[in-house]
Design a protein around this motif. Structure first.
Motif, PDB file in Angstrom:
ATOM      1  N   THR A  34       0.775  -0.846   0.065  1.00 29.51           N
ATOM      2  CA  THR A  34      -0.502  -0.362  -0.371  1.00 29.51           C
ATOM      3  C   THR A  34       0.755   1.324  -0.036  1.00 29.51           C
ATOM      4  N   ASN A  35       1.992   0.978   0.686  1.00 32.61           N
ATOM      5  CA  ASN A  35       3.184   1.775   0.862  1.00 32.61           C
ATOM      6  C   ASN A  35       4.122   1.574  -0.229  1.00 32.61           C
ATOM      7  N   PRO A  36       4.565   2.011  -1.888  1.00 32.09           N
ATOM      8  CA  PRO A  36       5.596   1.659  -2.316  1.00 32.09           C
ATOM      9  C   PRO A  36       6.950   2.813  -1.719  1.00 32.09           C
TER      10      PRO A  36
END
Length: 55
Positions: A34-36
């Protein structure tokens, strides 16, 4: 002593390891995070030395 007999436990460990490696792990690795991570330059924070009142 029955706990020293590796026969049933080795089979259970092998089946568990194969299940995780071949079935569960590829499914987990297929998810998109979800948070690259971004390639931002790290901030450099300028710090000042502490001034001790008794020196």
């Amino acid at each position: 002593m029955p706990q020293l007999n590796p026969s049933p436990w080795f089979f259970i460990m092998t089946i568990s390891w194969l299940t995780f490696s071949l079935i569960i792990q590829p499914k987990l690795l297929a998810f998109i995070t979800t948070n690259p991570p971004h390639s931002k330059a790290p901030k450099t924070i300028k710090t000042t030395p502490w001034t001790w009142p008794w020196t």
